[in-house]
Enzyme design. Sequence first.
Site, short mmCIF file in Angstrom:
data_model
loop_
_atom_site.label_atom_id
_atom_site.label_comp_id
_atom_site.label_asym_id
_atom_site.label_seq_id
_atom_site.Cartn_x
_atom_site.Cartn_y
_atom_site.Cartn_z
N THR A 162 -24.17 -16.30 32.33
CA THR A 162 -25.32 -16.96 31.71
C THR A 162 -26.10 -16.02 30.80
O THR A 162 -27.30 -15.84 30.95
CB THR A 162 -26.26 -17.49 32.81
OG1 THR A 162 -26.57 -16.42 33.70
CG2 THR A 162 -25.61 -18.59 33.60
N ARG A 163 -25.38 -15.38 29.91
CA ARG A 163 -26.04 -14.41 29.04
C ARG A 163 -25.20 -14.19 27.79
O ARG A 163 -24.06 -14.65 27.71
CB ARG A 163 -26.16 -13.07 29.77
CG ARG A 163 -24.80 -12.60 30.26
CD ARG A 163 -24.73 -11.16 30.64
NE ARG A 163 -23.64 -10.89 31.54
CZ ARG A 163 -22.37 -10.73 31.20
NH1 ARG A 163 -22.02 -10.80 29.92
NH2 ARG A 163 -21.42 -10.50 32.09
N LEU A 164 -25.74 -13.42 26.87
CA LEU A 164 -24.99 -12.96 25.70
C LEU A 164 -23.87 -12.07 26.22
O LEU A 164 -24.10 -11.21 27.06
CB LEU A 164 -25.95 -12.17 24.81
CG LEU A 164 -25.46 -11.69 23.45
CD1 LEU A 164 -25.24 -12.89 22.54
CD2 LEU A 164 -26.47 -10.74 22.83
N GLN A 165 -22.65 -12.26 25.71
CA GLN A 165 -21.53 -11.43 26.15
C GLN A 165 -21.41 -10.19 25.27
O GLN A 165 -21.74 -10.23 24.09
CB GLN A 165 -20.23 -12.23 26.05
CG GLN A 165 -20.09 -13.33 27.07
CD GLN A 165 -19.55 -12.81 28.40
OE1 GLN A 165 -20.29 -12.61 29.35
NE2 GLN A 165 -18.27 -12.57 28.47
#
Lengths: 175, 259
Positions: free
Chosen positions: A14-17
């Site tokens: 649930t975040r920027l990769q």
Amino acid sequence: MDENKNFYFMEVNTRLQVEHPVTEAVCGGIDLVKMQIEIAQNQALTLTQAEAQKITCHAMEFRINAEDYEQNFLPNSGLVAYFHTPNGLGVRVDSAVYSGYEIPSFYDSLIAKLIITAPNRNLTLKRAQRALDEFKIKGPKNTLDFHKLILQNKKFQEGQTNTALVEEILNEGKK
Amino acid sequence: MKEKKYTKILVANRGEIALRIIRTLKEMDIKTVAVYSEEDKTSAPVLLADEALCIGPAASKESYLNIDAIIAAAKITKAEAIHPGYGFLSENAAFAKEVKAAGIDFIGPSYEAISKLGQKAAARELAIKAGVPVIKGSEGIVKENALLEAKKIGFPLMIKAALGGGGRGMRVAQTEDAFETALETAKAEAKIAFNNDDVYFEQLLINPRHIEVQFAADNFGTVIAFAERDCSMQRKNQKLIEESPSTFVTPEIRKKLIA
């Protein structure tokens, strides 16, 4: 995804990769961080599904870590006396390192991401080779040379990758 | 939901990703606040941000994982939102919740979503309910008859902590003989990491490909999914090279992946 191309759900991050630049490139130069901020500002998405899944080029990201791949990827730290990043067509480097920077030992060892784009995979491999040769880091041991080794691997060149190939290339190098 | 325009954002991270985010913020005419540990005083994001605040000593626990210090820094600088980057507090539901409670926007999903999807067993349940294919495995958490459940799935077997994430509380049992030890180790690790030793089982895929799909969702129910990334070039769950499109994914498979 198994060898019969059956795919299974594993997890959602649930975040920027780390590897988001690959998608930014393939989707034609969009900015995913900008998209995140616009969403947070309660703006509606302007990119359509058709635009999002468009493949405009081939892209690869190489993670340059301050690690000694010959010592089981042991993290290295210390002074980077000289840091020269490649550039030119289809080359993006995301890095906070500069000549004279001291890599601390407290954090993860990612020091640069080299993102290569080209019209197709073969040209991407050629360009990656060229850019990796241009990349110069004087100081802590790093994974530049290991990436060059990967590029020499026939299976990788042919796109026969799976989650065991890195270990295979490592073992070949030890012979 | 009313549209707003941020004038200042705090970047709660370090290194290349802090710089990456600062670059976009500058292009959007949004002021930037960097936070840093004593060790990172002369780092590039600190030098390039409009403002920079020290939030603690070198150890991440006391700086980049220090929720109170980061929220205080946002309040002091009057930042309207916090971008967490990746790693550190980016998938910490408690952090997202506290940021919101402080009247600051967290750039990312709601803490409810982070919390649900961050727990492997719960995320798997959600996927099953949504009709997304999952690997053959136990029906939820395995409380008793562990060996019997394991045999039903077969070996090699993956034992996973229900609340797991980041590779912790995961153990492979190659054979039935290795099962008890693997189960105990996984449970012990899960207990330490998540204060909960619930586990579930999944069949272990042999040398799979790691394929991921990036998606974005706005606050109006629109969701878009991008072409896949192939992250199979990895070692001990650490990625080395990622590429897109995958050499393995055909246009038909891609349609199914994105659907």
